[in-house]
Design a protein around this motif. Sequence first.
Motif, PDB file in Angstrom:
ATOM      1  N   GLN A 169     -51.856 -39.739 -49.381  1.00  0.00           N
ATOM      2  CA  GLN A 169     -51.735 -41.031 -49.941  1.00  0.00           C
ATOM      3  C   GLN A 169     -51.121 -41.078 -51.318  1.00  0.00           C
ATOM      4  N   PHE A 170     -51.545 -40.210 -52.249  1.00  0.00           N
ATOM      5  CA  PHE A 170     -50.693 -40.125 -53.366  1.00  0.00           C
ATOM      6  C   PHE A 170     -49.214 -40.062 -53.535  1.00  0.00           C
ATOM      7  N   CYS A 171     -48.900 -39.085 -52.563  1.00  0.00           N
ATOM      8  CA  CYS A 171     -47.287 -39.232 -51.943  1.00  0.00           C
ATOM      9  C   CYS A 171     -46.824 -40.293 -51.289  1.00  0.00           C
ATOM     10  N   LYS A 172     -47.542 -41.207 -51.052  1.00  0.00           N
ATOM     11  CA  LYS A 172     -47.240 -42.583 -50.476  1.00  0.00           C
ATOM     12  C   LYS A 172     -47.380 -43.656 -51.471  1.00  0.00           C
ATOM     13  N   LYS A 173     -47.581 -43.099 -52.784  1.00  0.00           N
ATOM     14  CA  LYS A 173     -47.738 -44.096 -53.866  1.00  0.00           C
ATOM     15  C   LYS A 173     -49.088 -44.986 -54.022  1.00  0.00           C
ATOM     16  N   THR A 174     -50.028 -44.465 -53.352  1.00  0.00           N
ATOM     17  CA  THR A 174     -51.419 -45.123 -53.356  1.00  0.00           C
ATOM     18  C   THR A 174     -52.249 -44.118 -53.830  1.00  0.00           C
ATOM     19  N   VAL A 175     -53.186 -44.501 -55.020  1.00  0.00           N
ATOM     20  CA  VAL A 175     -53.880 -43.846 -55.785  1.00  0.00           C
ATOM     21  C   VAL A 175     -55.338 -43.968 -55.225  1.00  0.00           C
ATOM     22  N   LEU A 176     -56.033 -43.257 -54.682  1.00  0.00           N
ATOM     23  CA  LEU A 176     -57.353 -43.372 -54.097  1.00  0.00           C
ATOM     24  C   LEU A 176     -58.502 -42.715 -54.913  1.00  0.00           C
ATOM     25  N   PRO A 177     -59.646 -43.135 -54.898  1.00  0.00           N
ATOM     26  CA  PRO A 177     -60.865 -42.447 -55.530  1.00  0.00           C
ATOM     27  C   PRO A 177     -60.798 -41.016 -55.112  1.00  0.00           C
ATOM     28  N   VAL A 178     -61.012 -40.025 -55.827  1.00  0.00           N
ATOM     29  CA  VAL A 178     -61.083 -38.612 -55.653  1.00  0.00           C
ATOM     30  C   VAL A 178     -62.246 -38.084 -54.817  1.00  0.00           C
ATOM     31  N   PRO A 179     -62.256 -37.458 -53.706  1.00  0.00           N
ATOM     32  CA  PRO A 179     -63.265 -37.209 -53.005  1.00  0.00           C
ATOM     33  C   PRO A 179     -63.832 -35.800 -53.693  1.00  0.00           C
ATOM     34  N   HIS A 180     -65.188 -35.681 -53.738  1.00  0.00           N
ATOM     35  CA  HIS A 180     -65.949 -34.362 -54.126  1.00  0.00           C
ATOM     36  C   HIS A 180     -65.644 -33.686 -52.818  1.00  0.00           C
ATOM     37  N   ASP A 181     -65.068 -32.495 -53.611  1.00  0.00           N
ATOM     38  CA  ASP A 181     -64.909 -31.158 -52.124  1.00  0.00           C
ATOM     39  C   ASP A 181     -65.336 -29.965 -52.931  1.00  0.00           C
ATOM     40  N   CYS A 199     -65.025 -27.198 -51.554  1.00  0.00           N
ATOM     41  CA  CYS A 199     -64.210 -26.038 -51.193  1.00  0.00           C
ATOM     42  C   CYS A 199     -63.041 -25.870 -52.003  1.00  0.00           C
ATOM     43  N   PHE A 200     -62.490 -26.945 -52.606  1.00  0.00           N
ATOM     44  CA  PHE A 200     -61.183 -27.200 -53.369  1.00  0.00           C
ATOM     45  C   PHE A 200     -61.480 -27.673 -54.821  1.00  0.00           C
ATOM     46  N   ASP A 201     -60.978 -27.197 -55.790  1.00  0.00           N
ATOM     47  CA  ASP A 201     -61.242 -27.546 -57.189  1.00  0.00           C
ATOM     48  C   ASP A 201     -59.787 -28.265 -57.653  1.00  0.00           C
ATOM     49  N   ILE A 202     -60.291 -29.808 -57.471  1.00  0.00           N
ATOM     50  CA  ILE A 202     -59.103 -30.929 -57.917  1.00  0.00           C
ATOM     51  C   ILE A 202     -59.531 -31.533 -59.210  1.00  0.00           C
ATOM     52  N   ARG A 203     -58.845 -31.434 -60.126  1.00  0.00           N
ATOM     53  CA  ARG A 203     -59.251 -32.118 -61.672  1.00  0.00           C
ATOM     54  C   ARG A 203     -58.012 -32.536 -62.364  1.00  0.00           C
ATOM     55  N   PHE A 204     -58.199 -33.568 -63.233  1.00  0.00           N
ATOM     56  CA  PHE A 204     -57.290 -34.251 -63.970  1.00  0.00           C
ATOM     57  C   PHE A 204     -57.562 -34.047 -65.261  1.00  0.00           C
ATOM     58  N   PHE A 205     -56.753 -33.766 -66.281  1.00  0.00           N
ATOM     59  CA  PHE A 205     -56.660 -33.374 -67.626  1.00  0.00           C
ATOM     60  C   PHE A 205     -56.051 -34.516 -68.660  1.00  0.00           C
ATOM     61  N   GLU A 206     -56.783 -34.593 -69.632  1.00  0.00           N
ATOM     62  CA  GLU A 206     -56.050 -35.407 -70.839  1.00  0.00           C
ATOM     63  C   GLU A 206     -55.148 -34.732 -71.603  1.00  0.00           C
ATOM     64  N   ASP A 207     -55.258 -33.470 -71.552  1.00  0.00           N
ATOM     65  CA  ASP A 207     -54.398 -32.299 -72.477  1.00  0.00           C
ATOM     66  C   ASP A 207     -53.711 -31.260 -71.686  1.00  0.00           C
ATOM     67  N   ALA A 208     -52.306 -31.206 -71.663  1.00  0.00           N
ATOM     68  CA  ALA A 208     -51.692 -30.159 -70.933  1.00  0.00           C
ATOM     69  C   ALA A 208     -52.053 -28.698 -71.275  1.00  0.00           C
ATOM     70  N   GLN A 209     -52.305 -28.325 -72.508  1.00  0.00           N
ATOM     71  CA  GLN A 209     -52.580 -27.221 -72.919  1.00  0.00           C
ATOM     72  C   GLN A 209     -53.824 -26.685 -72.446  1.00  0.00           C
ATOM     73  N   GLU A 210     -54.818 -27.694 -72.473  1.00  0.00           N
ATOM     74  CA  GLU A 210     -56.232 -27.222 -71.797  1.00  0.00           C
ATOM     75  C   GLU A 210     -55.989 -26.915 -70.198  1.00  0.00           C
ATOM     76  N   LEU A 211     -55.153 -27.674 -69.635  1.00  0.00           N
ATOM     77  CA  LEU A 211     -54.949 -27.267 -68.176  1.00  0.00           C
ATOM     78  C   LEU A 211     -54.216 -25.984 -68.054  1.00  0.00           C
TER      79      LEU A 211
END
Length: 407
Positions: A219-231, A233-245
């Motif tokens: 959906q993100f690749c169709k321009k739709t931003v959905l709530p992020v599921p808890h997974d 088995c797969f670690d998906i995270r967002f960062f405020e700082d690119a260096q910390e990433l």
Amino acid sequence: MADGTKNQAMQKLSPERALSVEQNALCDRVLQFCQDHIVSGNAVFVIKGDAGTGKSIVINKIFNNIQKLSRGKDQTSVLSGTKNYLLVNHPEMIKLYRNIAENSSYVKKKDFERPTSFINTMHKTGQVADIVLVDEAHLLLTKSDKYKRFSQDNHLEEILECARVVVIVFDDKQVLKFKSHWTEEGLTEVLAQKHVQTVQLQNQFRMHAGVQTLEWIEQFCKKTVLPVPHDPCFDIRFFEDAQELYTLVCQRNAEYGLSRMVATYDYPYRLDGQEHFVTEGRFHLKWDIAKPESRLPWAERADTIGEVGSVYTVQGFDLNYVGLLLGPSVRYDARTDALVLDPARYEDSAAFAGRNGLAQPEQTMERIMLNAINVLMTRAVRGLYIYAHDPALRARLGQLQGSNTVG
């Protein structure tokens, strides 16, 4: 490294690797198709599937089986003595295939060719190959390209003239350039006069992610931003700082191997032999550096933990963890609660070259940019870490992930 060797690309694509029931059935079906049509010719088998469904390992296994029948002792096979090739348009992937061939009894390095080289050689010698397999056929040119020494109009049309049976891997979600402007309709048109069979691979093997995570990426690749599921088995995270990433990606690389930084093509880069850098606040790292002389592909060179990969570097490869920088061309519009793409901020001028003749160039630009994001987001086996240049997008992703936001 605790685990990194487990998904080295050579092992992932080895024809000795065990396949799923679905993949084995497809290999048997394609081999039978080649045997049935090797005399009559004019036949094409199309393998479709999303990123991570194992298209490349299947086509390498098929090619190995074909060459075993061609060069093996059993001369009663209809494929005995046939002349066959596997065409690879991706310079990093062809290195991988040739490296794997070093350990094969039946496949040789010379069996792997770039499409233009194959076409030009066949035209020059007047030869016709028996079976030609094409990995990532969505990268084949759909118009001439003097820079790549291709003077005809369409790679696939030329390949079809130079072979009796053709087997292609195709995913229109990975089209990245105007000069490779493939659609389902365009493929159907080219194959209109051929005997065609098509199979769609369904099962995802690369990403250890749940269905909801895969849906979030789609959906993100169709321009739709959905709530992020808890997974779990797969670690998906967002960062405020690119260096910390980047710090976390380096840590994951030390733990598991094959973890790298990648970015959308929104940071200046020129083919002038100079180093060019991706900068986001404290983060400052050089773009990937092409090394044609290197035996190893970019994704497997140890030194590339100190570089940022592009869509062209990592397409077709698996990585354990991916740190993705979404650059200035990717923005968030709060009014529509959707992504907005800005082609003017997209630095990949080669992607948009050759727009003449396209009915809807603006729409195609957007499709190419979204396809590139899709390729980058679907490289990861274990986890995907994202930093967005656009403050509004960063904030929105943080809201959607809530307390899991890092930084």
